[in-house]
Enzyme design. Sequence first.
Site, PDB file in Angstrom:
ATOM      1  CG  HIS A   9      -8.019   8.293   1.921  1.00 49.22           C
ATOM      2  ND1 HIS A   9      -6.981   8.340   1.171  1.00 49.22           N
ATOM      3  CD2 HIS A   9      -7.351   8.412   3.181  1.00 49.22           C
ATOM      4  CE1 HIS A   9      -5.963   8.375   1.748  1.00 49.22           C
ATOM      5  NE2 HIS A   9      -5.922   8.519   2.975  1.00 49.22           N
TER       6      HIS A   9
ATOM      7  N   GLY B   7      -9.504   3.155   9.059  1.00 44.61           N
ATOM      8  CA  GLY B   7      -9.235   2.176   8.327  1.00 44.61           C
ATOM      9  C   GLY B   7      -8.564   1.084   9.023  1.00 44.61           C
TER      10      GLY B   7
ATOM     11  CE  LYS C  80      -1.576   0.369   4.379  1.00 48.99           C
ATOM     12  NZ  LYS C  80      -1.355   1.817   4.355  1.00 48.99           N
TER      13      LYS C  80
ATOM     14  CB  VAL D  75      -9.592  -0.166  -0.566  1.00 55.27           C
ATOM     15  CG1 VAL D  75      -9.934  -0.195  -2.057  1.00 55.27           C
ATOM     16  CG2 VAL D  75     -11.121   0.455   0.033  1.00 55.27           C
TER      17      VAL D  75
HETATM   18  P1  AMP Z   1      -3.870   8.526   5.888  1.00 58.05           P
HETATM   19  O1  AMP Z   1      -4.337   9.620   5.115  1.00 58.05           O
HETATM   20  O2  AMP Z   1      -2.971   7.473   5.406  1.00 58.05           O
HETATM   21  O3  AMP Z   1      -3.677   9.185   7.604  1.00 58.05           O
HETATM   22  O4  AMP Z   1      -5.200   7.538   6.196  1.00 58.05           O
HETATM   23  C1  AMP Z   1      -6.523   8.160   6.551  1.00 58.05           C
HETATM   24  C2  AMP Z   1      -7.377   6.839   6.946  1.00 58.05           C
HETATM   25  O5  AMP Z   1      -7.509   6.206   5.637  1.00 58.05           O
HETATM   26  C3  AMP Z   1      -6.685   6.073   8.247  1.00 58.05           C
HETATM   27  O6  AMP Z   1      -7.894   5.559   8.845  1.00 58.05           O
HETATM   28  C4  AMP Z   1      -6.383   4.925   7.268  1.00 58.05           C
HETATM   29  O7  AMP Z   1      -6.510   3.636   7.998  1.00 58.05           O
HETATM   30  C5  AMP Z   1      -7.485   4.823   6.184  1.00 58.05           C
HETATM   31  N1  AMP Z   1      -6.796   3.896   4.898  1.00 58.05           N
HETATM   32  C6  AMP Z   1      -5.573   4.252   4.243  1.00 58.05           C
HETATM   33  N2  AMP Z   1      -5.536   3.294   3.509  1.00 58.05           N
HETATM   34  C7  AMP Z   1      -6.491   2.646   3.373  1.00 58.05           C
HETATM   35  C8  AMP Z   1      -6.891   1.398   2.545  1.00 58.05           C
HETATM   36  N3  AMP Z   1      -6.204   0.879   1.743  1.00 58.05           N
HETATM   37  N4  AMP Z   1      -8.138   1.013   2.787  1.00 58.05           N
HETATM   38  C9  AMP Z   1      -8.947   1.590   3.633  1.00 58.05           C
HETATM   39  N5  AMP Z   1      -8.771   2.596   4.474  1.00 58.05           N
HETATM   40  C10 AMP Z   1      -7.499   3.049   4.217  1.00 58.05           C
END
Ligand code: AMP
Length: 282
Positions: free
Chosen positions: A37, A147, A149, A176
């Site tokens: 994040h 991301g 991801k 990441v």
């Molecule tokens: P989330 O809190 O899981 O909904 O993720 C919020 C944002 O962070 C989304 O755009 C995800 O794709 C991104 N994200 C989650 N994990 C990673 C990671 N390991 N590397 C980069 N971005 C990420």
Amino acid sequence: MLVTESIDEIRNTVKLWRREKLSVGFVPTMGALHEGHLSLIRQAKQSADRVVVSIFVNPEQFGPNEDFDRYPRKLEEDLKLCRKARAAAVFRPEVSDMYPGDKYFEIKIRELGRHMCGASRPGFFEGIVLVVNKLLNIIEPDIAVFGQKDIQQYLILKQMVEEFNHGVKLEMGKIVRANDGLALSSRNTYLSNDERLKAPSLYRSLSYIEKQVREGVDTPSLLIEHQKNELEAKGFEIDYLGVFSMDNIEPVEKLENGRSYILAGAVYLGKTRLIDNILIEL
Ligand code: AMP
């Protein structure tokens, strides 16, 4: 750093910035923030003068048997990390702020939602489209960073932004990973020690398939079956593992030069669902 749960307050803050001719970047999250994040926040800072981070565990994107209730919530730590990453504001609405009353409209996604996570999590992307649509209307950012991801989420939202003329430019942030290759995820905290040691195998399988494809394998189905078996032997339950076209997220049997593909997998280790992907341009 402003911290608010009020839609009006975040709107007014962004309006003030706009009056000062400052550009606005946006990073939506569900909190339990990690280095993935933070890299998105830093990326947004590169493109915009002020960055808003939202922290909202969106009930609409969880199925009835999923982990909405036990999803990690760590607001105080998250706020510290946002400050450190130099976010200008954190918008952290309550469910009742985002969904105050009856809903009269329903979102339906066609092609892009049929495979990968869309196939196994009914209503998941509809819930994401709903909440991101609302968040973009509230913040009205110049850019928003998502991301890789969650590549299917990114591609669906990119289409949404284009089709519904949201005036925002989407950027994709790199995945990441931990030192052993496991993609960082808020859900990794669910893993037992033993599961955490096994978890990088998903990325290893994807990397192995990627290597073979880059070396010229153009029909990877047997290779993929073999990797599925290896993962199952290690105790993973496979949701999907395969190659999908980047433009319409359809499964692909034969790979062609000049095209872009998503090599992606989703697996369960115990009750924890892990996803990962590698993008391949041939
Ligand atoms: P989330 O809190 O899981 O909904 O993720 C919020 C944002 O962070 C989304 O755009 C995800 O794709 C991104 N994200 C989650 N994990 C990673 C990671 N390991 N590397 C980069 N971005 C990420």
